[in-house]
Enzyme design. Structure first.
Site, PDB file in Angstrom:
ATOM      1  N   PHE A  24      56.377  43.025  41.324  1.00 36.39           N
ATOM      2  CA  PHE A  24      56.160  42.873  39.881  1.00 36.39           C
ATOM      3  C   PHE A  24      54.701  42.519  39.632  1.00 36.39           C
ATOM      4  O   PHE A  24      54.194  41.521  40.155  1.00 36.39           O
ATOM      5  CB  PHE A  24      57.071  41.770  39.326  1.00 36.39           C
ATOM      6  N   TYR A  26      51.739  41.653  36.687  1.00 35.67           N
ATOM      7  CA  TYR A  26      51.601  41.183  35.295  1.00 35.67           C
ATOM      8  C   TYR A  26      50.131  41.083  34.878  1.00 35.67           C
ATOM      9  O   TYR A  26      49.830  40.781  33.727  1.00 35.67           O
ATOM     10  CB  TYR A  26      52.299  39.815  35.108  1.00 35.67           C
ATOM     11  N   GLY A  27      49.208  41.295  35.829  1.00 33.11           N
ATOM     12  CA  GLY A  27      47.774  41.224  35.524  1.00 33.11           C
ATOM     13  C   GLY A  27      47.130  42.534  35.922  1.00 33.11           C
ATOM     14  O   GLY A  27      47.552  43.609  35.487  1.00 33.11           O
ATOM     15  N   SER A  28      46.125  42.444  36.796  1.00 34.60           N
ATOM     16  CA  SER A  28      45.450  43.685  37.197  1.00 34.60           C
ATOM     17  C   SER A  28      46.395  44.638  37.933  1.00 34.60           C
ATOM     18  O   SER A  28      46.145  45.839  37.967  1.00 34.60           O
ATOM     19  CB  SER A  28      44.240  43.372  38.078  1.00 34.60           C
ATOM     20  N   GLU A  99      45.150  39.740  46.751  1.00 33.02           N
ATOM     21  CA  GLU A  99      45.582  38.557  45.987  1.00 33.02           C
ATOM     22  C   GLU A  99      45.327  37.251  46.757  1.00 33.02           C
ATOM     23  O   GLU A  99      45.956  36.238  46.476  1.00 33.02           O
ATOM     24  CB  GLU A  99      47.077  38.684  45.650  1.00 33.02           C
TER      25      GLU A  99
HETATM   26  C1  SIN Z   1      49.199  40.489  39.097  1.00 35.95           C
HETATM   27  O1  SIN Z   1      48.538  41.356  38.548  1.00 35.95           O
HETATM   28  O2  SIN Z   1      50.454  40.590  39.158  1.00 35.95           O
HETATM   29  C2  SIN Z   1      48.584  39.293  39.739  1.00 35.95           C
HETATM   30  C3  SIN Z   1      47.278  38.878  39.162  1.00 35.95           C
HETATM   31  C4  SIN Z   1      46.177  39.875  39.316  1.00 35.95           C
HETATM   32  O3  SIN Z   1      45.979  40.413  40.418  1.00 35.95           O
HETATM   33  O4  SIN Z   1      45.471  40.148  38.333  1.00 35.95           O
END
Ligand code: SIN
Length: 200
Positions: A24, A26-28, A99
């Site tokens: 899942f 939620y950001g990049s 990450e």
């Molecule tokens: C994500 O995107 O799920 C984690 C945060 C990121 O890498 O921006």
């Protein structure tokens, strides 16, 4: 907790016994898919909300001048909408590297959404276990809450090896619009950023 979470993630959550895993994002991870995947579907998780409270030393800032990127914070009555990708376990070698600045992997329940962002039928086929990367407050890169105007100013001036921090925010806001998701925190920061003169 060490700044680099690669070894910790590999020790605490081996995934090699699985054929495929739902990740899942939620950001990049919603808009920057630099990894192979077998399928992708809009999804949400309950009890969490997105916040620009994690410092970025390695992508959108530097150790001396960290940028700000999103993590999830617990919020009982909220849901976080994002994108889920079906990947093979070997993909986590790359994802853990990407990450590594404070994020740990957790298993959580993913709820499928249709493309309009509303819930798919609430039967058991609408739920799947998945993995999400979360940067908790005890990680060394965590910055925590700040007034949104201050967060926007920090994003406007930060740059790192992956590019301008402003690009991260603007691309995330655009990706959420495509998912029909109204995220007040992200859209407020986007408006504040666009109102600043010196952003990229
Ligand atoms: C994500 O995107 O799920 C984690 C945060 C990121 O890498 O921006």
């Amino acid at each position: 907790m060490p700044v680099n979470t690669i070894a910790l993630n590999q020790q605490r959550q081996p995934l090699d016994h699985l054929n495929t895993v739902w990740l899942f994002g939620y950001g990049s991870l919603i808009y920057k898919t630099d990894f192979p995947y077998l399928a992708c579907r809009p999804a949400c998780i309950y009890g969490w909300q997105r916040r620009f409270w994690q410092g970025s030393h390695d992508h959108r800032g530097t150790p001396e001048a960290p940028g700000r990127v999103v993590t999830l914070v617990e919020a009982a009555a909220k849901r976080c909408v994002g994108m889920a990708y079906q990947v093979t376990p070997d993909t986590f070698a790359h994802l853990d590297q990407r990450e590594k600045n404070g994020y740990l992997r957790f298993f959580t329940e993913l709820h499928w959404l249709d493309n309009a962002g509303s819930h798919s039928t609430a039967d058991s086929s609408g739920i799947e276990q998945g993995v999400v990367y979360i940067a908790n407050p005890d990680n060394a890169a965590y910055l925590g809450p700040a007034p949104e105007a201050d967060i926007a100013r920090q994003i406007a001036k930060s740059h790192g090896p992956s590019g301008a921090n402003s690009e991260y925010l603007l691309q995330l806001a655009q990706a959420l619009r495509q998912l029909n998701e109204q995220d007040e925190h992200v859209f407020t920061l986007e408006q504040l950023l666009l109102g600043l003169k010196n952003h990229d």
